[in-house]
Design a protein around this motif. Structure first.
Motif, PDB file in Angstrom:
ATOM      1  N   THR A 270     115.173  83.781   5.517  1.00 22.98           N
ATOM      2  CA  THR A 270     115.740  82.442   5.337  1.00 22.98           C
ATOM      3  C   THR A 270     117.215  82.401   5.712  1.00 22.98           C
ATOM      4  O   THR A 270     117.749  81.331   5.999  1.00 22.98           O
ATOM      5  CB  THR A 270     115.586  81.969   3.881  1.00 22.98           C
TER       6      THR A 270
ATOM      7  N   ARG B   5     115.410  87.046  12.797  1.00 20.08           N
ATOM      8  CA  ARG B   5     114.009  87.099  12.358  1.00 20.08           C
ATOM      9  C   ARG B   5     113.182  88.000  13.271  1.00 20.08           C
ATOM     10  O   ARG B   5     112.331  88.759  12.808  1.00 20.08           O
ATOM     11  CB  ARG B   5     113.420  85.687  12.326  1.00 20.08           C
TER      12      ARG B   5
ATOM     13  N   ARG C 297     116.581  76.337   1.106  1.00 25.51           N
ATOM     14  CA  ARG C 297     116.563  77.737   1.545  1.00 25.51           C
ATOM     15  C   ARG C 297     116.276  78.645   0.355  1.00 25.51           C
ATOM     16  O   ARG C 297     116.960  78.613  -0.662  1.00 25.51           O
ATOM     17  CB  ARG C 297     117.918  78.119   2.166  1.00 25.51           C
ATOM     18  N   GLY C 298     115.219  79.446   0.486  1.00 21.74           N
ATOM     19  CA  GLY C 298     114.904  80.406  -0.562  1.00 21.74           C
ATOM     20  C   GLY C 298     114.287  79.819  -1.815  1.00 21.74           C
ATOM     21  O   GLY C 298     114.376  80.413  -2.888  1.00 21.74           O
TER      22      GLY C 298
ATOM     23  N   ASP D  55     108.299  80.839   3.122  1.00 22.02           N
ATOM     24  CA  ASP D  55     107.711  80.231   4.313  1.00 22.02           C
ATOM     25  C   ASP D  55     106.267  80.720   4.394  1.00 22.02           C
ATOM     26  O   ASP D  55     105.990  81.843   4.808  1.00 22.02           O
ATOM     27  CB  ASP D  55     108.499  80.657   5.558  1.00 22.02           C
TER      28      ASP D  55
ATOM     29  N   SER E  53     108.678  85.840   0.969  1.00 21.69           N
ATOM     30  CA  SER E  53     109.193  84.685   1.699  1.00 21.69           C
ATOM     31  C   SER E  53     108.527  83.434   1.153  1.00 21.69           C
ATOM     32  O   SER E  53     107.368  83.450   0.740  1.00 21.69           O
ATOM     33  CB  SER E  53     108.907  84.811   3.201  1.00 21.69           C
TER      34      SER E  53
ATOM     35  N   GLU F 198     113.218  87.613   0.750  1.00 17.15           N
ATOM     36  CA  GLU F 198     113.775  86.318   1.183  1.00 17.15           C
ATOM     37  C   GLU F 198     114.854  86.488   2.247  1.00 17.15           C
ATOM     38  O   GLU F 198     115.791  85.702   2.320  1.00 17.15           O
ATOM     39  CB  GLU F 198     114.366  85.564  -0.021  1.00 17.15           C
TER      40      GLU F 198
ATOM     41  N   CYS G 116     121.147  73.083   3.990  1.00 13.85           N
ATOM     42  CA  CYS G 116     119.992  73.966   3.769  1.00 13.85           C
ATOM     43  C   CYS G 116     119.578  73.971   2.295  1.00 13.85           C
ATOM     44  O   CYS G 116     119.546  75.033   1.650  1.00 13.85           O
ATOM     45  CB  CYS G 116     120.295  75.386   4.236  1.00 13.85           C
TER      46      CYS G 116
ATOM     47  N   GLU H 180     115.414  73.953   9.135  1.00 15.04           N
ATOM     48  CA  GLU H 180     113.963  73.790   9.098  1.00 15.04           C
ATOM     49  C   GLU H 180     113.578  72.481   9.781  1.00 15.04           C
ATOM     50  O   GLU H 180     113.831  71.396   9.264  1.00 15.04           O
ATOM     51  CB  GLU H 180     113.455  73.790   7.654  1.00 15.04           C
TER      52      GLU H 180
END
Length: 503
Positions: free
Chosen positions: A176, A183, A434-435, A206, A204, A173, A431, A464
């Protein structure tokens, strides 16, 4: 062998119990050289558990592991690193109060020992090499780690892990918490590991990112291995179905395309400049029944602005007021008096007490809601906390379980429970997803839509784009500390318009 590739790591019948909770149930996993293996599943599915056991962070309850054909049972992460396992953890993995170089070589100081003394000069020089090697060149290893933001601290962790030249890199993770620059560094390292015939375990939430980066996907659910999918089988609907055990629609955001909210203003931000200078003369209004989004690139100031609105970040000029009464919000106590809540991006440090129980974390923000003339009975406390565990479907052994043993998504549910439980009418979300996995995301979006329908107000700060476009009535874009644009839902929010205002 698989496609004539050598087996690098094997787990056989791996089990892990936390008290009466079984986090892993007889999991068998085989990872090959030159492979990027994705571990996916809902929060609490066991993906971080199996990777952390392999890296030496915690022991298995039973089962066996083999690395390069030899029994593998690391007692610590240092043992794991020596064997060839490198893990970039989900939570913050740096130690405050010491330098960047000291963080990189924590536990390896003997590398720089001369005549009984540690040569800091040599340590700084080698730390610089480690940072440069991953592409984090604008960083002085002599600086204290505290001077870096969360994203840059994560890059220091990456440099530390890669310095030991791991043969298996676990990315848990990590993306994120990173900007696009960070990234890109991770993606480059993944490609490098693959080219060097090593392996990567990639975790992840995502799904698009996971399918793009990985060669194979191993799906875990409730501690059990469900299936392993090859690249040719990657299809979003199929992957999601495997993860949650049921069909999930492609779209779980708001279905309407209308910008709707009350004329009444609940929060007024006037010419706010924050103490760290990351925002400058920011002004806007949040309305009753509105979901207002704030988005932007890294270091645009949006996270500091969220803290300032809740009274947790110093304001140099300007003010934030609770509009119905005109009272200025200068601290969290006043914010909470006006039924405001704040979900921090930095969950484990700012929003939770990890060593405390679910009960203590949730009741901590709700004492005034359950006390009777200053007295809280065990029964009322249990009912208050139990209701949030039930409503938010928090997976736990009981309300007295320590939060640190929960998965990321269930930790976030506890944070939501703190504020939902006390009937918060204005919620600042930084966020919030997130995660967390797609099931938890869907639950959080459902809560947001329900709050809006009840006439409550939400300020969502997010990195995001799809989340902002999918959930907001209005979207404010921040760039270099100022608001560079405003977009409305009924004007047709789209990625192109958002990006044009960001860059």
């Amino acid at each position: 062998m698989k496609n004539n590739k050598e087996i690098l790591f094997e787990a056989k019948e791996l089990c892990k119990n936390f008290g009466s909770t079984a986090a892993l149930k007889h999991v068998n996993l085989t990872v090959y050289r030159g492979e990027v293996r994705g571990l996916i599943g809902e929060n609490g599915s066991g993906k971080s558990t199996i990777s952390s056991i392999a890296a030496g962070m915690q022991p298995a309850t039973s089962g066996e592991m083999y690395f390069k054909g030899q029994p593998h049972k690391p007692a610590t992460m240092i043992d794991g690193a020596k064997a060839g396992f490198g893990m970039i953890v989900q939570e913050m993995g740096t130690i405050p109060g010491i330098t960047i170089a000291q963080n990189i070589f924590l536990g390896q100081e003997n590398l720089f020992k001369k005549h009984g003394f540690i040569s800091l000069k040599d340590m700084y020089k080698e730390a610089k090499k480690a940072l440069d090697a991953i592409g984090f060149t604008d960083c002085d290893p002599k600086m204290y780690i505290d001077a870096l933001n969360m994203q840059d601290r994560k890059l220091v962790e990456i440099a530390k892990v890669m310095y030991n030249k791991p043969e298996v890199l676990v990315v848990d993770e990590t993306t994120t918490a990173l900007s696009q620059k960070g990234r890109d560094i991770i993606y480059k390292l993944i490609k490098q590991m693959k080219e060097e015939n090593k392996a990567v375990l990639f975790i992840s939430h995502d799904l698009d990112e996971t399918m793009k980066q990985c060669d194979t996907l191993t799906v875990l659910r409730d501690g059990e291995l469900v299936t392993t999918l090859e690249k040719s089988e990657f299809e979003p609907g199929k992957v999601k179905s495997c993860m949650v055990g049921r069909e999930i629609g492609e779209h779980y955001y708001r279905e309407d395309k209308i910008c709707t909210y009350d004329k009444e203003v609940v929060i007024r931000v006037e010419n706010v400049t924050t103490g760290r200078g990351l925002t400058e003369n920011v002004s806007f209004e949040l309305h009753k029944g509105e979901i207002l989004g704030i988005g932007g690139l890294s270091h645009c100031g949006m996270h500091e602005l969220g803290r300032a609105i809740f009274g947790e970040e110093p304001i140099v000029t300007g003010k934030v007021t609770y509009a119905p009464t005109g009272e200025e919000i200068v601290n969290a106590r006043i914010a909470m008096k006006h039924e405001m809540g704040y979900v921090s991006k930095n969950r484990d440090i700012e929003a939770l007490v990890l060593t405390a129980s679910i009960r203590d974390n949730i009741i901590g923000a709700g004492f005034d809601k359950v006390s009777n003339h200053g007295i809280i009975t065990p029964k009322s406390e249990k009912e208050y906390v139990g209701k949030q565990v039930e409503v938010l479907r928090i997976k736990c052994a009981g309300i007295d379980q320590a939060v640190k043993f929960l998965s990321g998504g269930n930790k976030q549910k506890v944070v939501f429970g703190k504020w939902i439980g006390r009937g918060t009418k204005i919620l600042i979300l930084d966020c919030p997803t997130r995660g967390v996995d797609i099931g938890v995301k869907a639950a959080m979006y459902e809560i947001m839509v329900q709050m809006k329908a009840e006439g409550k107000s939400i300020l969502i700060i997010s990195e995001e784009m799809a989340e902002l476009i999918g959930m907001c009535d209005r979207l404010l874009i921040m760039k270099d500390g100022v608001i560079s644009g405003e977009l409305k839902r009924d004007d047709g929010l789209d990625e192109k318009a958002v990006i044009e205002n960001m860059i």
